[in-house]
Design a protein around this motif. Structure first.
Motif, PDB file in Angstrom:
ATOM      1  N   GLN A  18       1.142 -28.908   9.878  1.00 18.27           N
ATOM      2  CA  GLN A  18       0.660 -27.750   9.135  1.00 18.27           C
ATOM      3  C   GLN A  18      -0.710 -27.306   9.638  1.00 18.27           C
ATOM      4  O   GLN A  18      -0.996 -26.106   9.766  1.00 18.27           O
ATOM      5  CB  GLN A  18       0.573 -28.062   7.638  1.00 18.27           C
ATOM      6  CG  GLN A  18       0.138 -26.881   6.781  1.00 18.27           C
ATOM      7  CD  GLN A  18       1.107 -25.719   6.870  1.00 18.27           C
ATOM      8  OE1 GLN A  18       2.303 -25.895   6.633  1.00 18.27           O
ATOM      9  NE2 GLN A  18       0.613 -24.535   7.205  1.00 18.27           N
ATOM     10  N   LEU A  19      -1.570 -28.278   9.980  1.00 18.24           N
ATOM     11  CA  LEU A  19      -2.879 -27.963  10.569  1.00 18.24           C
ATOM     12  C   LEU A  19      -2.701 -27.186  11.872  1.00 18.24           C
ATOM     13  O   LEU A  19      -3.425 -26.218  12.138  1.00 18.24           O
ATOM     14  CB  LEU A  19      -3.654 -29.260  10.827  1.00 18.24           C
ATOM     15  CG  LEU A  19      -4.948 -29.146  11.650  1.00 18.24           C
ATOM     16  CD1 LEU A  19      -5.976 -28.265  10.943  1.00 18.24           C
ATOM     17  CD2 LEU A  19      -5.524 -30.535  11.931  1.00 18.24           C
ATOM     18  N   LEU A  20      -1.720 -27.564  12.669  1.00 20.23           N
ATOM     19  CA  LEU A  20      -1.467 -26.852  13.924  1.00 20.23           C
ATOM     20  C   LEU A  20      -0.971 -25.431  13.669  1.00 20.23           C
ATOM     21  O   LEU A  20      -1.384 -24.491  14.344  1.00 20.23           O
ATOM     22  CB  LEU A  20      -0.454 -27.624  14.769  1.00 20.23           C
ATOM     23  CG  LEU A  20      -0.830 -29.058  15.172  1.00 20.23           C
ATOM     24  CD1 LEU A  20       0.234 -29.652  16.083  1.00 20.23           C
ATOM     25  CD2 LEU A  20      -2.187 -29.107  15.847  1.00 20.23           C
ATOM     26  N   HIS A  21      -0.090 -25.278  12.673  1.00 21.68           N
ATOM     27  CA  HIS A  21       0.375 -23.929  12.313  1.00 21.68           C
ATOM     28  C   HIS A  21      -0.786 -23.064  11.824  1.00 21.68           C
ATOM     29  O   HIS A  21      -0.923 -21.898  12.221  1.00 21.68           O
ATOM     30  CB  HIS A  21       1.440 -24.015  11.214  1.00 21.68           C
ATOM     31  CG  HIS A  21       2.797 -24.396  11.696  1.00 21.68           C
ATOM     32  ND1 HIS A  21       3.526 -23.615  12.557  1.00 21.68           N
ATOM     33  CD2 HIS A  21       3.564 -25.481  11.435  1.00 21.68           C
ATOM     34  CE1 HIS A  21       4.693 -24.201  12.800  1.00 21.68           C
ATOM     35  NE2 HIS A  21       4.737 -25.337  12.139  1.00 21.68           N
TER      36      HIS A  21
ATOM     37  N   GLU B 172      -9.729 -25.561  20.326  1.00 23.31           N
ATOM     38  CA  GLU B 172     -10.835 -24.785  19.768  1.00 23.31           C
ATOM     39  C   GLU B 172     -10.449 -24.163  18.420  1.00 23.31           C
ATOM     40  O   GLU B 172     -11.268 -24.086  17.506  1.00 23.31           O
ATOM     41  CB  GLU B 172     -11.250 -23.698  20.752  1.00 23.31           C
ATOM     42  CG  GLU B 172     -11.845 -24.235  22.049  1.00 23.31           C
ATOM     43  CD  GLU B 172     -12.008 -23.162  23.092  1.00 23.31           C
ATOM     44  OE1 GLU B 172     -13.154 -22.720  23.319  1.00 23.31           O
ATOM     45  OE2 GLU B 172     -10.992 -22.749  23.684  1.00 23.31           O
ATOM     46  N   LEU B 173      -9.208 -23.714  18.313  1.00 15.87           N
ATOM     47  CA  LEU B 173      -8.747 -23.131  17.047  1.00 15.87           C
ATOM     48  C   LEU B 173      -8.681 -24.188  15.953  1.00 15.87           C
ATOM     49  O   LEU B 173      -9.069 -23.934  14.808  1.00 15.87           O
ATOM     50  CB  LEU B 173      -7.372 -22.483  17.247  1.00 15.87           C
ATOM     51  CG  LEU B 173      -7.342 -21.267  18.178  1.00 15.87           C
ATOM     52  CD1 LEU B 173      -5.907 -20.868  18.489  1.00 15.87           C
ATOM     53  CD2 LEU B 173      -8.104 -20.086  17.560  1.00 15.87           C
ATOM     54  N   ILE B 174      -8.205 -25.380  16.288  1.00 12.81           N
ATOM     55  CA  ILE B 174      -8.190 -26.475  15.315  1.00 12.81           C
ATOM     56  C   ILE B 174      -9.612 -26.809  14.887  1.00 12.81           C
ATOM     57  O   ILE B 174      -9.894 -27.029  13.707  1.00 12.81           O
ATOM     58  CB  ILE B 174      -7.508 -27.717  15.910  1.00 12.81           C
ATOM     59  CG1 ILE B 174      -6.042 -27.425  16.226  1.00 12.81           C
ATOM     60  CG2 ILE B 174      -7.601 -28.903  14.951  1.00 12.81           C
ATOM     61  CD1 ILE B 174      -5.377 -28.478  17.094  1.00 12.81           C
TER      62      ILE B 174
ATOM     63  N   THR C  36       6.741 -34.697  23.032  1.00 12.18           N
ATOM     64  CA  THR C  36       5.955 -33.466  23.015  1.00 12.18           C
ATOM     65  C   THR C  36       6.843 -32.222  23.029  1.00 12.18           C
ATOM     66  O   THR C  36       6.350 -31.113  22.830  1.00 12.18           O
ATOM     67  CB  THR C  36       4.985 -33.403  24.214  1.00 12.18           C
ATOM     68  OG1 THR C  36       5.725 -33.377  25.433  1.00 12.18           O
ATOM     69  CG2 THR C  36       4.056 -34.602  24.218  1.00 12.18           C
ATOM     70  N   LEU C  37       8.140 -32.384  23.261  1.00 11.99           N
ATOM     71  CA  LEU C  37       9.071 -31.258  23.206  1.00 11.99           C
ATOM     72  C   LEU C  37       9.658 -31.067  21.810  1.00 11.99           C
ATOM     73  O   LEU C  37      10.500 -30.194  21.612  1.00 11.99           O
ATOM     74  CB  LEU C  37      10.209 -31.456  24.222  1.00 11.99           C
ATOM     75  CG  LEU C  37       9.778 -31.479  25.689  1.00 11.99           C
ATOM     76  CD1 LEU C  37      10.987 -31.657  26.587  1.00 11.99           C
ATOM     77  CD2 LEU C  37       9.032 -30.203  26.059  1.00 11.99           C
ATOM     78  N   CYS C  38       9.209 -31.878  20.855  1.00 10.10           N
ATOM     79  CA  CYS C  38       9.623 -31.684  19.463  1.00 10.10           C
ATOM     80  C   CYS C  38       8.871 -30.477  18.899  1.00 10.10           C
ATOM     81  O   CYS C  38       7.635 -30.478  18.843  1.00 10.10           O
ATOM     82  CB  CYS C  38       9.309 -32.922  18.626  1.00 10.10           C
ATOM     83  SG  CYS C  38      10.310 -34.357  19.066  1.00 10.10           S
ATOM     84  N   THR C  39       9.598 -29.439  18.516  1.00  5.98           N
ATOM     85  CA  THR C  39       8.967 -28.221  18.002  1.00  5.98           C
ATOM     86  C   THR C  39       9.095 -28.141  16.495  1.00  5.98           C
ATOM     87  O   THR C  39      10.044 -28.657  15.897  1.00  5.98           O
ATOM     88  CB  THR C  39       9.604 -26.967  18.630  1.00  5.98           C
ATOM     89  OG1 THR C  39      11.001 -26.936  18.310  1.00  5.98           O
ATOM     90  CG2 THR C  39       9.424 -26.968  20.137  1.00  5.98           C
ATOM     91  N   PHE C  40       8.129 -27.460  15.885  1.00  9.12           N
ATOM     92  CA  PHE C  40       8.091 -27.292  14.435  1.00  9.12           C
ATOM     93  C   PHE C  40       7.830 -25.820  14.146  1.00  9.12           C
ATOM     94  O   PHE C  40       6.933 -25.218  14.719  1.00  9.12           O
ATOM     95  CB  PHE C  40       6.998 -28.177  13.831  1.00  9.12           C
ATOM     96  CG  PHE C  40       7.156 -29.630  14.205  1.00  9.12           C
ATOM     97  CD1 PHE C  40       7.924 -30.492  13.430  1.00  9.12           C
ATOM     98  CD2 PHE C  40       6.563 -30.118  15.361  1.00  9.12           C
ATOM     99  CE1 PHE C  40       8.091 -31.816  13.799  1.00  9.12           C
ATOM    100  CE2 PHE C  40       6.731 -31.441  15.733  1.00  9.12           C
ATOM    101  CZ  PHE C  40       7.489 -32.293  14.949  1.00  9.12           C
ATOM    102  N   TRP C  41       8.628 -25.273  13.231  1.00  9.69           N
ATOM    103  CA  TRP C  41       8.586 -23.843  12.958  1.00  9.69           C
ATOM    104  C   TRP C  41       8.156 -23.598  11.524  1.00  9.69           C
ATOM    105  O   TRP C  41       8.541 -24.324  10.603  1.00  9.69           O
ATOM    106  CB  TRP C  41       9.965 -23.224  13.201  1.00  9.69           C
ATOM    107  CG  TRP C  41      10.409 -23.317  14.634  1.00  9.69           C
ATOM    108  CD1 TRP C  41      10.878 -24.437  15.274  1.00  9.69           C
ATOM    109  CD2 TRP C  41      10.406 -22.272  15.603  1.00  9.69           C
ATOM    110  NE1 TRP C  41      11.166 -24.143  16.579  1.00  9.69           N
ATOM    111  CE2 TRP C  41      10.898 -22.824  16.817  1.00  9.69           C
ATOM    112  CE3 TRP C  41      10.054 -20.917  15.561  1.00  9.69           C
ATOM    113  CZ2 TRP C  41      11.033 -22.069  17.968  1.00  9.69           C
ATOM    114  CZ3 TRP C  41      10.196 -20.166  16.716  1.00  9.69           C
ATOM    115  CH2 TRP C  41      10.669 -20.734  17.907  1.00  9.69           C
ATOM    116  N   GLN C  42       7.378 -22.571  11.349  1.00 16.45           N
ATOM    117  CA  GLN C  42       6.979 -22.130  10.010  1.00 16.45           C
ATOM    118  C   GLN C  42       7.345 -20.667   9.850  1.00 16.45           C
ATOM    119  O   GLN C  42       7.321 -19.903  10.815  1.00 16.45           O
ATOM    120  CB  GLN C  42       5.478 -22.318   9.792  1.00 16.45           C
ATOM    121  CG  GLN C  42       5.066 -22.123   8.329  1.00 16.45           C
ATOM    122  CD  GLN C  42       3.671 -22.655   8.073  1.00 16.45           C
ATOM    123  OE1 GLN C  42       3.414 -23.847   8.168  1.00 16.45           O
ATOM    124  NE2 GLN C  42       2.761 -21.752   7.764  1.00 16.45           N
ATOM    125  N   GLY C  43       7.696 -20.285   8.627  1.00 17.14           N
ATOM    126  CA  GLY C  43       8.200 -18.938   8.385  1.00 17.14           C
ATOM    127  C   GLY C  43       9.713 -18.906   8.492  1.00 17.14           C
ATOM    128  O   GLY C  43      10.334 -17.858   8.345  1.00 17.14           O
TER     129      GLY C  43
END
Length: 502
Positions: free
Chosen positions: A333-336, A479-481, A415-422
């Protein structure tokens, strides 16, 4: 010269140094290497110092000088200049921070960076000047040519593709080595190949077989005297017929010393003997002159690494892969939340930054954030189809298996495990692979605006061929994190909606 005069030449090679120039707990082997090189130069004037590539990315210090302070002269270039390197190969890691960053590093180097198969897209000429260099030592002509594994380059910085293309390694090597032999007529040919040896692979992974083509080079060309490889981070010496091949590990923990003896004939030189040995640098002291050269560089990185980013403790610890792939998690969630600082769309896609993810917890410093997300991934603004979203999710969960509620098989790079929001989606692990994902609020034939990390884009391009890229960000995910962590009002609030049925 007398007819029987002998000429001894020492070739010293390092590999994959990853900008490990901090000393103390961070290792200081580059300074020990400096001591060894000085010792050899005192014993013999005829020394050739080479690196196989991979010196500018892969460490906390490398990240600092590429992202935080890119305007400063890179300390690794300082060190390599001071040690009088004669040439370096080019690793795909050199492009990790973008083409302009690497081009600047090349311009500040007092030695050539060699790669015959990295070319201008329009003219197909070598991008970084000549792909080879000639060292003439008392009449002995030694040619040094560089090659980069085209397989390794496939997933690197995609933005350079409008300027740069990568030719097949074998095809390029045949053309250039023939040219070198016909025009330069060297007595000895050295090939720096940033790729590996398949005999050093511990897995039968097809991609790894395709990127490690050192054996093919030796079998196909048959005119290489010394082949210097890299990438696999192993130290190894061997011989294939007349070709000596070596690999010098990583981070200058060890180096390879090749001793070459020539005998002068009336009008030519004869290769009399070639011996190679692995040098353990733990036996050598650090070079004080090199330490003085980077004193302030090291202090600057150390000070930055200890900077505290958070005002309150963060609770986003990851307890293993199962912890994040089976349910929404605070770390993802922090990454999103962070990618949305660049492109605030309803749908976002992020990935696990590292295998064996541990997330973040407690008070966070720059160093701890780097360890959790060590790559300079940037956000991309693009439009893709619902079917492409499903395909990407199917790939990841199609390579994972559960048994009695426990993760039993993982044949996908984490690292190829993706997570989607929305997106509201369900993954039923009881169904057959590649038929496990149900998207509840997405139509497969509709187009959707998405923010995604460039790492996801590069590694899933087989599913994203017709995606429309609107813009690429200039600020890295790290930097965004960091911006979110520094924001006193920011709190991680779970918004992801997916369910995994085991």
């Amino acid at each position: 010269m007398k007819k029987s005069e002998k000429i001894a030449i020492d070739v010293i090679t390092t590999s994959d140094m990853h900008s490990y120039f901090l000393n103390g707990d961070y290792s200081s082997n580059i300074y020990r290497a400096g001591t060894y090189v000085k010792k050899v130069r005192e014993e013999n004037d005829h020394v050739i110092l080479l690196d196989s590539g991979g010196s500018l990315a892969g460490s906390l210090a490398a990240f600092y000088y590429a992202i935080v302070a890119p305007y400063k002269r890179h300390p690794m270039i300082k060190l390599m200049n001071a040690m009088q390197y004669d040439a370096s190969g080019i690793s795909p890691n050199e492009f990790k921070f973008g083409l302009s960053f690497f081009s600047r590093a090349v311009s500040l180097s007092r030695f050539p960076w060699l790669s015959a198969n990295i070319e201008y897209k329009r003219t197909r000429e070598p991008y970084f000047s000549t792909p080879y260099t000639i060292k003439e030592i008392e009449g002995v002509k030694i040619a040094i040519v560089g090659l980069t594994s085209d397989g390794l380059m496939e997933r690197e910085h995609f933005e350079m593709e409008k300027d740069v293309q990568i030719e097949k390694t074998l095809l390029s090597s045949k053309r250039w080595i023939r040219f070198i032999h016909e025009t330069e007529k060297p007595e000895f040919l050295i090939v720096i190949y940033h790729g590996g040896l398949n005999q050093l692979n511990k897995s039968a992974n097809e991609h790894e077989q395709n990127v490690n083509e050192a054996e093919k080079l030796m079998q196909t060309l048959g005119v290489i005297d010394l082949l210097i490889t890299g990438h696999q981070h192993q130290t190894f010496i061997g011989r294939n017929d007349k070709t000596v091949y070596v690999q010098a590990g990583q981070n200058a923990e060890q180096l390879i010393h090749v001793k070459i003896d020539f005998k002068k004939r009336t009008t030519s030189y004869e290769l009399e003997d070639i011996q190679s040995q692995i040098i353990d640098l733990n036996e050598y002291q650090e070079d004080e002159d090199l330490l003085d050269l980077t004193f302030y560089d090291r202090k600057t990185v150390e000070h930055w690494s200890k900077e505290v980013l958070t005002t309150t403790d963060i609770d986003a610890k990851v307890g293993g892969l199962t912890d994040v792939i089976t349910k929404p998690h605070k770390f993802t969630q922090l990454l999103h939340d962070s990618i949305r600082l660049a492109y605030d769309y309803d749908i976002s896609c992020i990935h696990l930054p590292i295998s064996g993810e541990k997330g973040l917890s407690g008070t966070i410093t720059n160093e701890e954030l780097y360890n959790a997300h060590p790559h300079p991934d940037i956000p991309i603004d693009l439009t893709i189809k619902g079917q492409q979203i499903k395909d990407i999710l199917e790939y990841c969960y199609g390579h994972i298996e559960f048994s009695q509620g426990e993760l039993s098989l993982t044949i996908v790079d984490e690292t190829l495990c993706t997570f989607w929001q929305g997106i509201d989606y369900i993954i039923d692990m009881n169904k057959k692979p590649f038929n496990r994902v149900t998207l509840n609020n997405i139509r497969l034939d509709h187009m959707y605006r998405v923010s995604m990390t460039d790492y996801c884009y590069r590694n899933y391009r087989q599913y994203l061929e017709d995606a429309v890229i609107h813009e690429t960000g200039e600020i890295t995910m790290v930097e965004l994190i960091s911006r979110n962590l520094k924001n006193q009002e920011y709190q991680i609030q779970q918004k992801q909606t997916f369910e995994v049925i085991i």
